[in-house]
Design an enzyme around this catalytic site. Structure first.
Site, PDB file in Angstrom:
ATOM      1  CD  GLU A   8       0.303  -3.573  -7.472  1.00  0.00           C
ATOM      2  OE1 GLU A   8       0.827  -4.575  -6.942  1.00  0.00           O
ATOM      3  OE2 GLU A   8       0.894  -2.828  -8.260  1.00  0.00           O
ATOM      4  N   GLY A  15      17.330  -9.494  -3.466  1.00  0.00           N
ATOM      5  CA  GLY A  15      18.620  -9.074  -2.950  1.00  0.00           C
ATOM      6  C   GLY A  15      19.680 -10.151  -3.124  1.00  0.00           C
TER       7      GLY A  15
END
Lengths: 422, 422
Positions: A170, A15
């Site tokens: 994952e 961000g």
């Protein structure tokens, strides 16, 4: 010459960095503040933890990334709070005056107040946590190799991943492959049928944000790789050698990786602003803080609402918010007002080791090898520098072709001038 | 089937690893013991310290390296001593019985009992020291960027390397280039003329083991890169912000890297055997310990004598000794006696940053760019794996073409499940 407005951005994650980049050539001075000197490509952190990649391949120095911007500088500091009246970001390096403030401090692991988790489980949010997990996994194999007691060996070789979201899926997939394809060659004298990789999820399914067929595909793919998937399994307590579930079931395990809870960075709680779910700071639809139009909150720290619910903690959300705030600051400087942020969902994906992934891109749903090719493509073009891309590709190809993990090093701490052990 | 003789090798450095490899297919079981799970390519450690390479590029897991041997296994443990009567290597993992023992524990930094050095100076022998130096250098630049006082900035930006041997010369050259070519782009607002890289050497020349013209070439090359070379400079005391020389001269500096003293690993002192210079264990010309023909000492730990003087602490010495001991063990098993070790000097070289090196290969002496090409070739073919070679080449090319250091990360310690800072 009057000084240019100063934009202070707290946080150099996706961000904050995107916001700084989108302010290139704007008539402002940008100061990025982070407690690390690098930007971390978090989607590949599990590959550091599973000994595929080195830290230098998934992290870039912030100063290198902002070099082309010309109007941006960097400060290595911990943010403590904000003095909204004096317009100062408070840090352990002193107060930093701002004209515009962008808070983008991200998120951290949430153990929901469970002290046993905080003590024994590894988070997987920071680069040093990735290294710590890698060290732990490799140490457990070394210990097991020379442990006579079979039950103790089984406990040492049981690795539990808590949380069935993308990170947990994952990590579990990569861990199963590390043990079955790679470490099996290193430990020929160890009974590797003792190895267990257990994925624990409190809900009745994995990957709750994905469509139902993709959830099922992910579960089947994990199980085919040897991961034990335990659904409706809620962790009650963790010790150095076991996990106790809420239903009383106990799993002997000496390594627990926690991906089941995330909350906004603690900075959010120190601001005196109203918080939403997961400790995220409530913002106006413009991403401004109510009553402080010069302060913006973005990314995981922000509780931006879309259709009644908070937006998920995802990189595309953070990046789009960063771009939106940069555009708003430019607009305001030109005398226009702030506009509402609208999220465009580019899709979500998760990989399950080699050859398999699930991807949900609007109407398109991919599983298995096709999903994996898509995942590979998206991640490779997004790893930030060209050099990293080359090196990551070399490591991936090596892993893929030779079933080998290059980075199986147990590194001791690189302390600031620690005394050497005798 | 009678059990095969057991060869225990303490240390997986160049000596121990070479010995294990040379015992491939011999009718023995080999056990390699080391306190790290990796073999370190020490000649490139200064490139980790100067942010060119990541640890995974200069270290390989021992288990991966011994995979092809079939008759070798590995134990992660600290060696404490030897029980020569019971024929056991004593470790923190318990006693290890041996039929033949090869001691190859290497060397460590020697601060000559100077407590201020031990406290404030960084050694450059271990992988974690390389990372600690890298962290320190980058931290000092971050601190200097936001330090108002000019004298304090100068102190923060003064880096002293003590010791004018190959390690010191290579470190000083790499450091000068890091600051002048790379960090200058990251810190445009910092007055980089304050940066000092000082190389301190107690003797009247650098690279004492090289021929005189090469010493001079190295000094000129360093100075052309901006390194201040101070000869006949003996360090008396170090504090957090200065170096006091024996002649009373004081240099304000907040980072000191110590390469001026090396002594044999402490294991040597715990054996009860006679020691030579630098705490090295005295051995027979066969590399056997007097009175214990089944025990061999090799590499930096061994004080093997050639022409009246101890052989230097160099990789080729360790590797040739490792091969010799393996051949001796094979001979003894066939009923032959041990033979004397003879060192064949392949030459020495040292690099001074990009484009420059000195090499002394028998009658051939190379300096400057030609020496550097030779250095590049020798190191690239010796970096152990093909994958590392590719990645090291990518990083070097990147550094060379773009004057960029890829790995400028300040990494916090990857502790075994350390509590997260709040």
């Amino acid at each position: 010459m009057t000084p240019r407005p100063r934009v202070v951005i707290a946080g150099a994650g996706f961000g904050g960095l995107t916001c700084a980049r989108a302010l290139k050539n704007a008539p402002v001075d940008v100061l990025l503040v982070d407690r690390n000197n690098y930007h971390l490509f978090t989607p590949l952190l599990y590959q550091v933890a599973s000994a595929v990649l080195d830290p230098g391949e998934i992290a870039r120095p912030v100063r290198q990334l902002i070099r082309p911007l010309r109007n941006a500088d960097f400060l290595l500091a911990n943010v403590t709070s904000v003095d909204f009246e004096q317009r100062q970001l408070l840090t352990d390096h002193g107060p930093l005056p701002y004209d515009y403030l962008v808070l983008a401090s991200g998120s951290q692991s949430d153990y929901f107040g469970n002290a046993s988790l905080a003590q024994h489980a590894f988070g997987l949010k920071e680069l040093d946590e990735g290294l710590a997990v890698r060290n732990r996994i490799l140490m457990r194999f070394e210990e097991a190799r020379w442990t006579v007691d079979r039950e103790r060996r089984r406990t040492l070789l049981t690795f539990a991943v808590v949380g069935g979201g993308p990170t947990g899926v994952e990590m579990a997939g990569a861990l199963a492959e590390l043990t079955r394809l790679v470490l099996s060659k290193d430990y020929r004298d160890l009974d590797l049928d003792l190895v267990r990789v257990v994925l624990l999820e409190a809900a009745g399914w994995l990957l709750g944000t994905f469509a139902e067929p993709l959830r099922e595909a992910a579960r089947r793919s994990l199980e085919s790789k040897g991961v034990e998937v335990l659904l409706k399994a809620k962790v009650a307590n963790v010790t150095a050698s076991s996990i106790l579930l809420a239903d009383g079931h106990e799993i002997p395990a000496s390594t627990v990786i926690w991906t089941a809870g995330v909350r906004a960075s603690e900075v959010g709680g120190d601001l005196g602003l109203p918080l939403g779910r997961q400790g995220r700071v409530q913002v106006l639809p413009t991403l401004q803080v109510n009553g402080h139009p010069e302060v913006f909150v973005i990314g995981d720290l922000a509780g931006a609402v879309d259709g009644g619910a908070q937006l998920p903690m995802l990189i595309p959300v953070a990046m789009q918010e960063g771009r939106h705030v940069a555009a708003t600051i430019r607009d305001v400087l030109r005398g226009y007002g702030a506009t509402n942020f609208l999220y465009k969902d580019p899709g979500i994906m998760a990989t399950i080791g080699r050859n398999s992934a699930v991807a949900q891109l609007g109407p398109i749903r991919l599983t298995g090898f096709l999903g994996w090719l898509m995942w590979l493509f998206v991640h490779l073009i997004n790893v930030i520098s060209f050099r990293s891309r080359l090196i990551v590709l070399v490591n991936w190809a090596w892993d893929y072709l030779f079933y080998d993990r290059p980075i199986r090093l147990i590194l001791r701490a690189a302390d600031e001038k620690a005394p050497r052990p005798k």
